[in-house]
Structure formats: C-alpha cells, structure tokens
Design a protein around this motif. Structure first.
Motif, PDB file in Angstrom:
ATOM      1  N   GLY A 256       0.837  -1.188   0.000  1.00 25.03           N
ATOM      2  CA  GLY A 256       0.000   0.000   0.000  1.00 25.03           C
ATOM      3  C   GLY A 256       0.874   1.240   0.000  1.00 25.03           C
ATOM      4  O   GLY A 256       2.054   1.187  -0.338  1.00 25.03           O
ATOM      5  N   TRP A 257       0.303   2.364   0.427  1.00 23.49           N
ATOM      6  CA  TRP A 257       1.037   3.626   0.372  1.00 23.49           C
ATOM      7  C   TRP A 257       2.085   3.764   1.477  1.00 23.49           C
ATOM      8  O   TRP A 257       2.952   4.619   1.389  1.00 23.49           O
ATOM      9  N   PHE A 258       2.018   2.922   2.510  1.00 24.43           N
ATOM     10  CA  PHE A 258       2.928   3.111   3.643  1.00 24.43           C
ATOM     11  C   PHE A 258       3.691   1.847   4.029  1.00 24.43           C
ATOM     12  O   PHE A 258       4.907   1.842   4.069  1.00 24.43           O
TER      13      PHE A 258
ATOM     14  N   ALA B 281     -13.097   5.795   7.538  1.00 24.09           N
ATOM     15  CA  ALA B 281     -12.857   4.839   6.458  1.00 24.09           C
ATOM     16  C   ALA B 281     -11.718   5.304   5.560  1.00 24.09           C
ATOM     17  O   ALA B 281     -10.857   4.511   5.151  1.00 24.09           O
ATOM     18  N   PHE B 282     -11.686   6.602   5.256  1.00 25.67           N
ATOM     19  CA  PHE B 282     -10.639   7.126   4.369  1.00 25.67           C
ATOM     20  C   PHE B 282      -9.262   6.987   5.006  1.00 25.67           C
ATOM     21  O   PHE B 282      -8.315   6.520   4.356  1.00 25.67           O
ATOM     22  N   PHE B 283      -9.124   7.373   6.263  1.00 23.83           N
ATOM     23  CA  PHE B 283      -7.798   7.376   6.878  1.00 23.83           C
ATOM     24  C   PHE B 283      -7.343   5.997   7.340  1.00 23.83           C
ATOM     25  O   PHE B 283      -6.152   5.780   7.530  1.00 23.83           O
ATOM     26  N   ILE B 284      -8.263   5.064   7.492  1.00 24.18           N
ATOM     27  CA  ILE B 284      -7.876   3.668   7.706  1.00 24.18           C
ATOM     28  C   ILE B 284      -7.568   3.012   6.360  1.00 24.18           C
ATOM     29  O   ILE B 284      -6.583   2.279   6.210  1.00 24.18           O
ATOM     30  N   GLY B 285      -8.400   3.295   5.359  1.00 29.37           N
ATOM     31  CA  GLY B 285      -8.213   2.680   4.041  1.00 29.37           C
ATOM     32  C   GLY B 285      -6.949   3.115   3.348  1.00 29.37           C
ATOM     33  O   GLY B 285      -6.252   2.296   2.737  1.00 29.37           O
ATOM     34  N   THR B 286      -6.617   4.406   3.436  1.00 32.16           N
ATOM     35  CA  THR B 286      -5.384   4.864   2.790  1.00 32.16           C
ATOM     36  C   THR B 286      -4.153   4.436   3.570  1.00 32.16           C
ATOM     37  O   THR B 286      -3.072   4.301   3.001  1.00 32.16           O
TER      38      THR B 286
ATOM     39  N   GLY C 261      -5.018  -0.094   3.559  1.00 33.70           N
ATOM     40  CA  GLY C 261      -5.595  -0.773   2.413  1.00 33.70           C
ATOM     41  C   GLY C 261      -4.575  -1.081   1.334  1.00 33.70           C
ATOM     42  O   GLY C 261      -3.446  -0.574   1.336  1.00 33.70           O
ATOM     43  N   SER C 262      -4.979  -1.920   0.412  1.00 37.08           N
ATOM     44  CA  SER C 262      -4.141  -2.209  -0.747  1.00 37.08           C
ATOM     45  C   SER C 262      -3.928  -0.922  -1.540  1.00 37.08           C
ATOM     46  O   SER C 262      -4.643   0.070  -1.348  1.00 37.08           O
ATOM     47  N   THR C 263      -2.975  -0.928  -2.429  1.00 34.55           N
ATOM     48  CA  THR C 263      -2.726   0.246  -3.263  1.00 34.55           C
ATOM     49  C   THR C 263      -3.982   0.639  -4.029  1.00 34.55           C
ATOM     50  O   THR C 263      -4.341   1.816  -4.117  1.00 34.55           O
ATOM     51  N   GLU C 264      -4.682  -0.349  -4.587  1.00 37.99           N
ATOM     52  CA  GLU C 264      -5.901  -0.069  -5.352  1.00 37.99           C
ATOM     53  C   GLU C 264      -6.964   0.571  -4.470  1.00 37.99           C
ATOM     54  O   GLU C 264      -7.657   1.502  -4.895  1.00 37.99           O
TER      55      GLU C 264
ATOM     56  N   HIS D 116       7.003   0.786  -0.130  1.00 41.82           N
ATOM     57  CA  HIS D 116       5.668   1.386  -0.210  1.00 41.82           C
ATOM     58  C   HIS D 116       5.417   1.802  -1.648  1.00 41.82           C
ATOM     59  O   HIS D 116       6.351   1.954  -2.442  1.00 41.82           O
ATOM     60  N   THR D 117       4.151   1.964  -1.990  1.00 41.66           N
ATOM     61  CA  THR D 117       3.806   2.503  -3.309  1.00 41.66           C
ATOM     62  C   THR D 117       3.506   3.991  -3.157  1.00 41.66           C
ATOM     63  O   THR D 117       3.446   4.510  -2.038  1.00 41.66           O
ATOM     64  N   LEU D 118       3.333   4.673  -4.248  1.00 39.77           N
ATOM     65  CA  LEU D 118       3.050   6.104  -4.224  1.00 39.77           C
ATOM     66  C   LEU D 118       1.734   6.394  -4.947  1.00 39.77           C
ATOM     67  O   LEU D 118       1.393   5.700  -5.908  1.00 39.77           O
ATOM     68  N   PRO D 119       0.994   7.403  -4.499  1.00 37.64           N
ATOM     69  CA  PRO D 119      -0.228   7.784  -5.214  1.00 37.64           C
ATOM     70  C   PRO D 119       0.079   8.103  -6.671  1.00 37.64           C
ATOM     71  O   PRO D 119       1.102   8.719  -6.979  1.00 37.64           O
ATOM     72  N   GLU D 120      -0.815   7.701  -7.544  1.00 38.89           N
ATOM     73  CA  GLU D 120      -0.590   7.870  -8.981  1.00 38.89           C
ATOM     74  C   GLU D 120      -1.211   9.142  -9.553  1.00 38.89           C
ATOM     75  O   GLU D 120      -1.011   9.449 -10.727  1.00 38.89           O
TER      76      GLU D 120
END
Length: 329
Positions: A38-40, A110-115, A118-121, A306-310
C-alpha cells in the motif's frame, strides 16, 4: 464468562461494525494482494499512528475544529455538507446534525484507515472519490467571496489542519507516541495523502506544518457558527473531549477563540482523564481487524517498501455530484 472490559469491547465493536464498517468500508481490501505494502507499509510511522483507532478518531475531531477557522471552509460545509441541520426548504442552520455528523465521521475514518492499511488499489480509489467530491464544491460566501475546494491555498490549509490534528492527538494520547525526528517521519510520510488529494507545496515536518498553519492567520476568522461551537472552558467530566479538542490547538488559534489554558496542575489532570477515556476505549475494543489483515498481507515481505499515489493534477474525469455521491454508497 466475559469480563467487564470484554463486554464493553464487544459492544464497541458491534456498534462500530454496524455504524461504520457496514456502511463505509464496503469494497475496501486489506487482506490482499499478498506482498502489496500500500502507500505506507510495515514499519512506517503512519501504520503506528493510525493503529490506535480511538486516538485517530479524536485527532479527526481536532482537525475538523481547527479547519473551520477558515471562513471559506466553514461556508463550504454550510452550503454543501450534511454535517449541519437544515430547514424544510434546505437552508442551513449553524447547528450540528447528529446523523450528518455520524456520516461525516464514518467517511473520514474509512478514508484514513483505508489509505493507511488498504491495498494500493483501495487507497487510489478512496482518494479519487474524495477528489471527485472536492471538484463539486464551489460557491460564494455571504460576504461575496468565492470559494473552491480545489483551490491550492485552501487544499494546503485543509491538509495542514488534518496532519496537525492527527499527529498532535497521537503525541498526547497514544500510549507509545512518536517523538522528535520520529514524529517528523509521520509528517513526511503522510504528505502522500495530501498529494493524492491534489495538494501542492505541502509541509513535511512538524515545525513546517505549524508555520504553515500560522501563515493563514490573517485569513482566518470566527464565524457566527464557529463561535457557537467554542463555548466557555467547560469543566470535567461532561465536556472533557470538547476541552481536549481545543487543547490541541496552537497558541495563536486558542487566542482566536479566547480559549485559555488552565494552570499546569489542572491541565495535566484533564489530559490524564482524557488519556484514560481514549485508551480505555482502545483497550476494550482491541486491535482493528483492518490492521491485522494488513499485517498478514505483508508478513512474508513486500514487493517494495511502499507505493506512491498515482494522481496527476487535472487528470480526473468530470463527474456530476450525483455520480460522485453514488460512488460513496
């Protein structure tokens, strides 16, 4: 036989499942794909900070309170949000609507737990939905000033209030808080979320964030509705959380709302009481299943740290408000 704290924890989790997860966590993936950080990812400051659900929820309340000192954001909420009560003809009243507040909090959690976990997608989809909603929020304040939720200046203010609220709540009320350079790691990592929402020139340290917030002081004001929510410095126990929210604000922001810190003994006692409330809830509820699923997803390692926002500024499709709202359901 269940012990008292187990009964409380079971009740809290049932309420969270029915009130938040059931409605706002749908379609979010935490257990797969295996090895996706994910992002982190594991070992990140964001994973540590966001793993304490009740400190996170408290931090979001702190951020929302500070954010509304910007009159434009206050009027965005009055004109576009379900957070406030409305008359039969749709006119906003500067009073919190409990149902609307619950929906707003559900989306935010949901947003701050999901980001975070959550998975990258999942993180990408959540950010795209929030950006799409922002694209629809444009209007005119009663004083004639225009507002636009995509304005880089106000995106920066919005971002700074959020990261400050979450980080400060963590420092005060997490049982194992990050300090010094480690809390700066959180500020530096969390900026990925701000960029994913379209923010630019965002602060990446605690000191820079505090400086960024203070730089907006000439633009800030206490609107009538904001004044209604400030109140006096109320005493424990009934307004412990209300007081604690204002206690997290920078000195100049407290001055703006005429909030005065009590003496050091009383302030320490109040913070201790709030610490007990927040950590008592967290202890009873236990580790969030989303965090456990994310840990299991990467227990054998990750493909990258980690991945990065696209997101690239300006590449979102144009969607109507109705289409955007359907994406949240």
């Amino acid at each position: 036989m269940y012990l008292p704290h187990q009964i409380v924890g079971q009740t809290l989790n049932q309420r969270f499942d029915q009130g938040v997860r059931k409605h706002f966590f749908r379609g979010m993936e935490f257990a797969a794909p295996v090895a996706d950080p994910g992002w982190f990812g594991p070992g990140s400051a964001v994973w540590h900070v966001h793993s304490h659900m009740y400190a996170l929820i408290f931090g979001l309340q702190c951020a929302a309170y500070l954010e509304r000192l910007d009159p434009s954001i206050y009027w965005m909420g009055m004109h576009h949000s379900r957070l406030v009560k409305r008359t039969s003809d749709g006119t906003a009243i500067p009073e919190i609507d409990p149902k609307g507040a619950s929906v707003r909090l559900g989306h935010s959690v949901a947003f701050f737990i999901g980001t975070a976990y959550g998975s990258t997608e999942t993180a990408e989809r959540l950010a795209q939905s929030v950006r799409a909603m922002h694209h629809t929020i444009k209007g005119v304040r009663p004083d004639g000033a225009r507002y636009d939720a995509d304005d880089p200046e106000w995106l920066r203010w919005n971002y700074a209030t959020v990261v400050w609220g979450l980080a400060t709540a963590h420092e005060l009320y997490h049982p194992n808080p990050l300090r010094g350079k480690k809390i700066d790691d959180y500020y530096g990592e969390f900026v990925r979320v701000g960029h994913a929402l379209g923010g630019t020139d965002l602060p990446t340290t605690k000191a820079d964030t505090l400086e960024c917030l203070k730089s907006y002081l000439p633009r800030l004001a206490v609107t009538h509705g904001m004044a209604m929510s400030t109140g006096a410095n109320l005493a424990l126990p009934h307004s412990a959380i209300d007081w604690a929210i204002r206690d997290t604000m920078p000195k100049w922001a407290k001055e703006l709302i005429t909030h005065r810190d009590p003496n050091i003994v009383e302030r320490t006692a109040r913070r201790a009481a709030v610490w007990s409330i927040i950590n008592g809830l967290e202890l009873a509820a236990g580790t969030a299943p989303e965090f456990r699923q994310a840990q299991a997803r990467v227990k054998s390692g990750t493909t990258v740290s980690h991945t990065l926002p696209e997101y690239v500024l300006g590449d979102d499709p144009v969607r109507s408000r109705q289409e955007v709202e359907l994406s949240f359901n």
